[in-house]
Design a protein around this motif. Structure first.
Motif, PDB file in Angstrom:
ATOM      1  N   UNK A 351       9.689 -25.108  -2.919  1.00  0.00           N
ATOM      2  CA  UNK A 351      10.803 -24.630  -3.016  1.00  0.00           C
ATOM      3  C   UNK A 351      11.984 -25.146  -2.396  1.00  0.00           C
ATOM      4  N   UNK A 352      11.794 -25.600  -1.312  1.00  0.00           N
ATOM      5  CA  UNK A 352      13.084 -26.108  -0.396  1.00  0.00           C
ATOM      6  C   UNK A 352      13.557 -27.474  -1.243  1.00  0.00           C
ATOM      7  N   UNK A 353      12.482 -28.272  -1.448  1.00  0.00           N
ATOM      8  CA  UNK A 353      12.855 -29.627  -2.206  1.00  0.00           C
ATOM      9  C   UNK A 353      13.542 -29.423  -3.320  1.00  0.00           C
ATOM     10  N   UNK A 354      12.960 -28.527  -4.423  1.00  0.00           N
ATOM     11  CA  UNK A 354      13.413 -28.399  -5.648  1.00  0.00           C
ATOM     12  C   UNK A 354      14.949 -27.837  -5.298  1.00  0.00           C
ATOM     13  N   UNK A 355      15.256 -26.883  -4.502  1.00  0.00           N
ATOM     14  CA  UNK A 355      16.712 -26.672  -4.087  1.00  0.00           C
ATOM     15  C   UNK A 355      17.815 -27.504  -3.689  1.00  0.00           C
ATOM     16  N   UNK A 356      17.021 -28.453  -2.950  1.00  0.00           N
ATOM     17  CA  UNK A 356      17.780 -29.764  -2.550  1.00  0.00           C
ATOM     18  C   UNK A 356      18.142 -30.401  -3.793  1.00  0.00           C
ATOM     19  N   UNK A 357      17.221 -30.673  -4.766  1.00  0.00           N
ATOM     20  CA  UNK A 357      17.382 -31.566  -5.904  1.00  0.00           C
ATOM     21  C   UNK A 357      18.620 -30.734  -6.837  1.00  0.00           C
ATOM     22  N   UNK A 424      20.984 -24.178 -13.387  1.00  0.00           N
ATOM     23  CA  UNK A 424      20.248 -23.706 -11.845  1.00  0.00           C
ATOM     24  C   UNK A 424      19.280 -22.741 -12.152  1.00  0.00           C
ATOM     25  N   UNK A 425      19.775 -21.676 -13.208  1.00  0.00           N
ATOM     26  CA  UNK A 425      18.879 -20.564 -13.740  1.00  0.00           C
ATOM     27  C   UNK A 425      17.485 -21.253 -14.050  1.00  0.00           C
ATOM     28  N   UNK A 426      17.551 -22.284 -15.070  1.00  0.00           N
ATOM     29  CA  UNK A 426      16.718 -22.779 -15.720  1.00  0.00           C
ATOM     30  C   UNK A 426      15.608 -23.581 -14.578  1.00  0.00           C
ATOM     31  N   UNK A 427      16.303 -24.243 -13.481  1.00  0.00           N
ATOM     32  CA  UNK A 427      15.589 -24.859 -12.843  1.00  0.00           C
ATOM     33  C   UNK A 427      14.735 -24.012 -11.636  1.00  0.00           C
ATOM     34  N   UNK A 428      15.599 -22.862 -11.073  1.00  0.00           N
ATOM     35  CA  UNK A 428      14.875 -21.929 -10.417  1.00  0.00           C
ATOM     36  C   UNK A 428      13.653 -21.175 -11.320  1.00  0.00           C
ATOM     37  N   UNK A 429      13.832 -21.011 -12.632  1.00  0.00           N
ATOM     38  CA  UNK A 429      13.082 -20.309 -13.348  1.00  0.00           C
ATOM     39  C   UNK A 429      11.792 -21.232 -13.409  1.00  0.00           C
ATOM     40  N   UNK A 432      10.170 -21.002 -10.040  1.00  0.00           N
ATOM     41  CA  UNK A 432       9.193 -19.571  -9.903  1.00  0.00           C
ATOM     42  C   UNK A 432       8.116 -19.650 -10.703  1.00  0.00           C
ATOM     43  N   UNK A 433       8.064 -20.264 -12.089  1.00  0.00           N
ATOM     44  CA  UNK A 433       7.076 -20.239 -12.874  1.00  0.00           C
ATOM     45  C   UNK A 433       6.044 -21.300 -12.348  1.00  0.00           C
ATOM     46  N   UNK A 434       6.354 -22.394 -11.564  1.00  0.00           N
ATOM     47  CA  UNK A 434       5.339 -23.188 -11.301  1.00  0.00           C
ATOM     48  C   UNK A 434       4.564 -22.595 -10.022  1.00  0.00           C
ATOM     49  N   UNK A 435       5.333 -21.929  -8.947  1.00  0.00           N
ATOM     50  CA  UNK A 435       4.792 -21.363  -7.987  1.00  0.00           C
ATOM     51  C   UNK A 435       3.826 -20.060  -8.395  1.00  0.00           C
ATOM     52  N   UNK A 436       4.309 -19.441  -9.239  1.00  0.00           N
ATOM     53  CA  UNK A 436       3.403 -18.287  -9.737  1.00  0.00           C
ATOM     54  C   UNK A 436       2.168 -18.976 -10.266  1.00  0.00           C
ATOM     55  N   UNK A 437       2.326 -19.975 -11.231  1.00  0.00           N
ATOM     56  CA  UNK A 437       1.213 -20.579 -12.005  1.00  0.00           C
ATOM     57  C   UNK A 437       0.259 -20.949 -10.918  1.00  0.00           C
ATOM     58  N   UNK A 438       0.660 -21.928  -9.776  1.00  0.00           N
ATOM     59  CA  UNK A 438      -0.247 -22.272  -8.647  1.00  0.00           C
ATOM     60  C   UNK A 438      -0.897 -21.337  -8.115  1.00  0.00           C
ATOM     61  N   UNK A 539      11.416 -18.153  -1.262  1.00  0.00           N
ATOM     62  CA  UNK A 539      10.469 -18.741  -0.375  1.00  0.00           C
ATOM     63  C   UNK A 539       9.906 -17.454   0.206  1.00  0.00           C
ATOM     64  N   UNK A 540      10.616 -16.336   0.778  1.00  0.00           N
ATOM     65  CA  UNK A 540      10.095 -15.081   1.342  1.00  0.00           C
ATOM     66  C   UNK A 540       9.274 -14.431   0.413  1.00  0.00           C
ATOM     67  N   UNK A 541       9.615 -14.468  -0.976  1.00  0.00           N
ATOM     68  CA  UNK A 541       8.626 -13.919  -1.943  1.00  0.00           C
ATOM     69  C   UNK A 541       7.479 -14.628  -2.281  1.00  0.00           C
ATOM     70  N   UNK A 542       7.739 -15.939  -2.332  1.00  0.00           N
ATOM     71  CA  UNK A 542       6.278 -16.772  -2.446  1.00  0.00           C
ATOM     72  C   UNK A 542       5.164 -16.479  -1.204  1.00  0.00           C
ATOM     73  N   UNK A 543       5.821 -16.475  -0.139  1.00  0.00           N
ATOM     74  CA  UNK A 543       4.823 -16.145   1.026  1.00  0.00           C
ATOM     75  C   UNK A 543       4.368 -14.652   1.070  1.00  0.00           C
TER      76      UNK A 543
END
Length: 615
Positions: A351-357, A424-429, A432-438, A539-543
């Motif tokens: 999440x941090x790396x994607x946010x930086x990008x 940004x919305x598409x990027x974060x979506x 989020x989809x990737x994290x949830x899918x993982x 990040x908090x939500x993923x944890x």
């Protein structure tokens, strides 16, 4: 309607489940029993920001109660319940409760009145004497979704997970988006009944026909919505047909769509589309509320019972596998679960790396836009000065030109901001989809490992869905003039003839070179802040998702490990206790299934929309 025994089965199941759960489980079950005792159906009004959710609730109440307008609400769901005397009850995070008059609501739930929820509110409940509430419903006004800037708040998550029925609010213009379709699918899966409202229908041209009977649009067998209220081919009919098709695909069943104007209904009380929706909604509360409430409560309790069953079953099986190859299988499963728990840090790093990008892309886009947008606005200003203001006096050129420049600068910056917000919305979506899918893949592997290594079938609940509130943004275009500019401006505006006009035009060009980048810079700074906030919350939500999905299983393995270290007599006693616990949970699930099945036999009603038993 229902036999007394049906209700007794549900109450008995809740009581037994409460005795088997922990403190947090008992608190959640107590809330369910409270709503069941009061026969109070929790109806979530959901949708993206600026769709008119608050206005729709106000129209249902028959008067303006909730704040509505251009300023979105804070990330705090507001519950509206029946009460003979109007008032507001605010519960603070420290447990304190305080009463306020209805006039104080703006100061509690709007961003200007309570920026960033600095008051530390946990919940706000509004009491209103309104017929729709007297029918046994409570309406929950949720923060708007669809904005990445304040992603996934705990308050909105609680509202989503505790709803019984839902009213999903879309608008005729713009039409339903891909993100709305995805969110609608989630709401349909969590609610027993879902209405779909197409608000702001007055923005589009409608046919001449008046609604009659059971209003709305309902897809036909081919998935194409048929207009019941408006002439085929009208803009509104086309929008309603498209919405009905998309809503049906999202919910997995035919969904009735109600085109209406909540604002017209609230201000004049003469909107036929709203009258059809309100009539069907009231009929639903009269005929279907009680059965839907029992079905919803049973579904929420069943999910909890199944999670407790997983915990007890895993603890017992792991404790029995004490030595040799069996013990190795337990260790292998424990290692697999530990890997999933350890992926929390991987999710945070991703999440941090994607946010930086995303941030780097935003800054690069702002640098490019500053020059491009400025050139475009300057060209438009030249056209204004050489066109309609060509023969005006210097003072008039400057006055009218500055007003037009402010409009152009804000419009250009806002266009850029919306483009970047979508990016940004598409990027974060996607993130989020990737994290949830993982996580879902990891949990599927845990289920497979339990079946292969331990011979257990686990439910292992996946990550919950979240609501995303929207926050407001505004531009400052007033000129910040110092003493030198004040003097120069006074002289410039008094110059006669062509000299004055040239000076005024030159001044406007200089202003454009400063004002446009300033507005783009403000938009960028706002997006930077919101992206940072979104990343922290994600990040908090993923944890939390990882902890929520694996916590009970980890507790079960710890229980089993302690049991393996106990004496034979102690281990046998603990095994008997776990067996009794499993049997008790099995009885609870059976009672809940019976109660939900009895509730599901309620009569069909006009306009009830899509229904889905939870669990």
């Amino acid at each position: 309607m229902r036999a007394t025994g049906d209700n007794d089965r549900l109450l008995a199941a809740l009581a037994e489940l409460s005795a088997l759960g922990g403190d947090a489980d008992r608190a959640a079950l107590a809330r369910l029993r409270g709503r069941l005792g009061e026969q109070r159906l929790r109806v979530l009004v959901a949708g993206e920001a600026k769709r008119g959710k608050s206005t729709l609730i106000n129209a249902l109440l028959g008067r303006a109660v909730l704040p509505a307008g251009v300023t979105p609400l804070t990330a705090l769901a507001t519950t509206v319940r029946y009460g003979r005397d109007d008032g507001v009850t605010a519960v603070f995070r420290d447990g304190r409760a305080e009463s306020f008059p209805l006039s104080a609501l703006d100061d509690l739930v709007t961003e200007p009145g309570n920026p960033g929820n600095r008051r530390g509110l946990a919940s706000v409940t509004v009491a209103v004497d309104a017929p729709v509430l007297a029918r046994g419903a409570e309406l929950v006004d949720t923060p708007g979704t669809g904005s990445v800037y304040a992603h996934n708040t705990a308050e909105a998550q609680t509202a989503l997970e505790t709803m019984d029925a839902a009213v999903f609010v879309l608008t005729a213009d713009p039409p339903v988006s891909a993100s709305e379709r995805e969110f609608m699918s989630r709401v349909a899966g969590l609610s027993v009944t879902m209405f779909v409202v197409l608000n702001k229908a007055d923005y589009l041209a409608a046919g001449a026909a008046e609604p009659g009977g059971c209003g709305g649009y309902l897809p036909d067998g081919n998935g194409i919505g048929q207009a019941e209220d408006n002439q085929p081919g009208s803009e509104l009919a086309q929008a309603a047909e498209f919405t009905a098709r998309v809503a049906g695909e999202a919910a997995g069943r035919a969904v009735r769509v109600y085109p209406l104007s909540a604002r017209a209904a609230l201000t004049s009380g003469a909107d036929p589309g709203f009258a059809a929706f309100a009539s069907d909604f009231a009929g639903y509360l009269d005929t279907g509320r009680a059965s839907d409430l029992r079905m919803s409560v049973a579904g929420q309790a069943r999910r909890l019972a199944r999670s407790l069953q997983d915990e007890a079953g895993l603890a017992r099986r792991a404790a029995q596998m004490r030595s040799g190859e069996a013990a190795g299988r337990v260790q292998a499963f424990s290692a697999r679960l530990a890997v999933v728990a350890g992926r929390r840090q991987d999710a945070a790093d991703l999440a941090a790396a994607e946010s930086a990008r995303l941030l780097a892309g935003l800054n690069e886009a702002a640098g490019q836009a500053a020059g491009e947008v400025t050139a475009g606005v300057a060209a438009e200003m030249d056209a204004v000065v050489s066109g309609g203001l060509r023969s005006a006096r210097a003072a008039e050129i400057e006055r009218a030109g500055r007003a037009r420049l402010a409009e152009l600068a804000v419009a250009a910056a806002e266009t850029w901001r919306q483009q970047q917000a979508r990016r940004l919305e598409e990027g974060l979506a996607r993130l989020d989809e990737r994290l949830t899918g993982d996580l879902r893949a990891e949990l599927a592997a845990v289920r497979d490992a339990a079946a292969e290594l331990l011979g257990l079938t686990l439910t292992v609940p996946g990550p919950g869905d979240r609501l995303a509130p929207d926050l407001g943004f505004f531009y400052l275009t007033a000129e910040q003039a110092g003493q030198t500019e004040l003097l120069a401006g006074a002289i410039r505006r008094r110059l006669p003839g062509e000299a004055g006009r040239r000076r005024a035009a030159s001044y406007l060009r200089r202003q454009a070179r400063g004002l446009v980048p300033q507005q783009v810079g403000r938009a960028r700074a706002d997006l930077q802040y919101r992206l940072a906030e979104a990343t922290r919350r994600l990040i908090r939500e993923a944890e939390a998702r990882y902890a929520e999905s694996t916590g009970r299983l980890a507790n079960a393995l710890a229980t089993a490990a302690a049991q393996r270290e106990a004496t034979a007599g102690e281990a046998a006693q603990r095994d008997r206790e776990l067996t009794q616990r499993q049997e008790a949970l099995g009885r609870v699930v059976a009672l809940l299934d019976q109660a939900a099945g009895a509730a599901g036999t309620s009569l069909a009603r006009c306009g009830a929309g899509a229904r889905d038993a939870r669990g």
